[in-house]
Structure formats: structure tokens, C-alpha cells
Design a protein around this motif. Sequence first.
Motif, short mmCIF file in Angstrom:
data_model
loop_
_atom_site.label_atom_id
_atom_site.label_comp_id
_atom_site.label_asym_id
_atom_site.label_seq_id
_atom_site.Cartn_x
_atom_site.Cartn_y
_atom_site.Cartn_z
N LEU A 39 1.68 -3.43 -15.28
CA LEU A 39 2.91 -3.06 -14.58
C LEU A 39 3.30 -1.63 -14.92
N LEU A 40 3.23 -1.26 -16.20
CA LEU A 40 3.59 0.10 -16.60
C LEU A 40 2.62 1.11 -15.98
N GLN A 41 1.36 0.76 -15.91
CA GLN A 41 0.36 1.62 -15.27
C GLN A 41 0.69 1.79 -13.78
N ALA A 42 1.12 0.72 -13.12
CA ALA A 42 1.48 0.80 -11.70
C ALA A 42 2.73 1.66 -11.51
N VAL A 43 3.67 1.58 -12.44
CA VAL A 43 4.86 2.44 -12.36
C VAL A 43 4.44 3.90 -12.49
N LEU A 76 7.96 -4.05 -8.48
CA LEU A 76 6.53 -4.35 -8.52
C LEU A 76 6.36 -5.70 -9.22
N VAL A 77 5.38 -6.49 -8.77
CA VAL A 77 5.11 -7.76 -9.42
C VAL A 77 3.67 -7.80 -9.91
N ALA A 78 3.48 -8.43 -11.06
CA ALA A 78 2.15 -8.79 -11.53
C ALA A 78 1.96 -10.23 -11.08
N ALA A 79 0.97 -10.46 -10.23
CA ALA A 79 0.78 -11.78 -9.64
C ALA A 79 -0.60 -12.33 -9.99
N ASP A 80 -0.62 -13.66 -10.29
CA ASP A 80 -1.88 -14.30 -10.68
C ASP A 80 -1.90 -15.78 -10.29
N PRO A 81 -1.90 -16.22 -9.08
CA PRO A 81 -1.60 -15.45 -7.88
C PRO A 81 -0.10 -15.29 -7.64
N ALA A 82 0.74 -16.17 -8.23
CA ALA A 82 2.19 -16.05 -8.10
C ALA A 82 2.70 -15.03 -9.12
N ARG A 88 -3.07 -9.14 -10.17
CA ARG A 88 -2.91 -7.98 -9.29
C ARG A 88 -1.47 -7.49 -9.38
N VAL A 89 -1.25 -6.19 -9.41
CA VAL A 89 0.10 -5.62 -9.37
C VAL A 89 0.30 -5.03 -7.99
N ARG A 90 1.43 -5.39 -7.38
CA ARG A 90 1.73 -4.96 -6.02
C ARG A 90 3.24 -4.94 -5.81
N ASP A 91 3.67 -4.38 -4.66
CA ASP A 91 5.08 -4.42 -4.31
C ASP A 91 5.52 -5.86 -4.10
N MET A 92 6.76 -6.16 -4.47
CA MET A 92 7.32 -7.47 -4.22
C MET A 92 7.36 -7.70 -2.70
N GLU A 93 7.01 -8.90 -2.30
CA GLU A 93 7.05 -9.31 -0.90
C GLU A 93 8.15 -10.36 -0.73
N PRO A 94 8.65 -10.55 0.50
CA PRO A 94 9.69 -11.56 0.71
C PRO A 94 9.32 -12.95 0.15
N ALA A 95 8.07 -13.33 0.25
CA ALA A 95 7.65 -14.65 -0.25
C ALA A 95 7.75 -14.74 -1.78
N ASP A 96 7.83 -13.58 -2.47
CA ASP A 96 7.92 -13.56 -3.93
C ASP A 96 9.34 -13.78 -4.45
N ILE A 97 10.32 -13.71 -3.58
CA ILE A 97 11.72 -13.71 -4.02
C ILE A 97 12.07 -14.91 -4.88
N LYS A 120 14.00 0.39 -15.00
CA LYS A 120 15.19 -0.35 -15.43
C LYS A 120 14.80 -1.58 -16.24
N ASP A 121 13.83 -2.34 -15.74
CA ASP A 121 13.39 -3.54 -16.45
C ASP A 121 11.91 -3.76 -16.23
N LEU A 122 11.25 -4.20 -17.28
CA LEU A 122 9.87 -4.67 -17.21
C LEU A 122 9.87 -5.98 -17.98
N PHE A 123 9.47 -7.06 -17.31
CA PHE A 123 9.54 -8.37 -17.95
C PHE A 123 8.34 -9.20 -17.53
N VAL A 124 7.75 -9.88 -18.50
CA VAL A 124 6.65 -10.81 -18.26
C VAL A 124 7.06 -12.16 -18.82
N SER A 125 6.83 -13.21 -18.05
CA SER A 125 7.16 -14.56 -18.49
C SER A 125 6.50 -14.86 -19.83
N ARG A 126 7.24 -15.51 -20.71
CA ARG A 126 6.74 -15.77 -22.07
C ARG A 126 5.35 -16.40 -22.10
N PRO A 127 5.05 -17.44 -21.30
CA PRO A 127 3.71 -18.04 -21.40
C PRO A 127 2.59 -17.10 -20.94
#
Length: 159
Positions: free
Chosen positions: A95-99, A49-55, A2-11, A78-85
Motif C-alpha cells: 500500500l505504501l509503495q502504491a501511495v 487504495l485497497v490491498a485486495a486478496d481478492p477482497a 493486488r493494490v488498486r483504487d477502491m471500487e464501489p463493490a469494495d465499500i 491520512k491512514d494506512l490500515f491492514v486487518s489484524r489477521p
Amino acid sequence: MRVRDMEPADIPAVAALLREMQAYYGVPCPPDETTRADLSDLPAGVTILVAADPAPIGFAAVGTTYPGPGLRPGLFLKDLFVSRPERGRGAGRRLLQAVAALAVERGSGRVDWTADGANAPLLAHYEATGAAAHRERVFFRLSGAALTRLAAGPPDAPA
């Protein structure tokens, strides 16, 4: 996923993604507590924005620009980054679609960003979304000693 706004718990997870991004580019990263504090107090006009699955497994950081086409606001990715794994699962495209959806929702006429010109697969990925490379534009950066020197100089000094 799911792509959504970053929440405080995501920090904490987004701070870890930022550290991974900095390591990917081979640049130093500030202390974790500084990054977390900055994420807790984003400047006006910045959205993460974060792509979460669930984190969070990836993020997109965008800022509002003005003026854009038709003197309307725009967005700068400014930046779009996905963890290597996690790469190859569609998080970057989502993420780009959500932007793009955020830009449309805000009445923005365009989304701009830069990309590594030597990374052919990345450029092909962006072009496959319908984005057009504008090679007639040159990306400039003012930083470090040059930034300090210009800031300190008299405003009427010739360039």
C-alpha cells in the motif's frame, strides 16, 4: 494480493476495515450506513487504495496537499490500515509503495504522514522503506470544543 483504487463493490469491506481501525484505536465509529455513504461520496482530492486478496484486507487513504516542495502538490497519507489477521504478508508495504507511485504519477514532490511515536516496530517499518522521520515538526489537532470555539470567535481576536 493486488493494490488498486477502491471500487464501489469494495465499500462494505472498506467500511468493515474502518470499523476495525476505530476499534484498534479505541474510538467510536459512526453507524455503518453513514460510513458507507461517506465512502460513496469522497471529498475532492481524496483517494482510497485497497490491498485486495481478492477482497480488501487493508487500505490507504490519501489526500492532495498544496503547496509542497517546489510549490508542487503533495500527498498526505491520512491512514494506512491492514486487518489484524492479514498483517505480516506485505500488504502495508505494498500500500505504501502504491501511495509513492501515485505521488510520482501525479507529479507530487512528497508524501507526508504521521505515526504513533510509541510504536517502535511501526517506526522501524516506515524507516526501512526509506522514509525519514522529521522530529522537528510538531503535529497539531484542532477538534471538539476548541474547534467550535475558534470557529465561532471573532476573526481579529488575539490568540
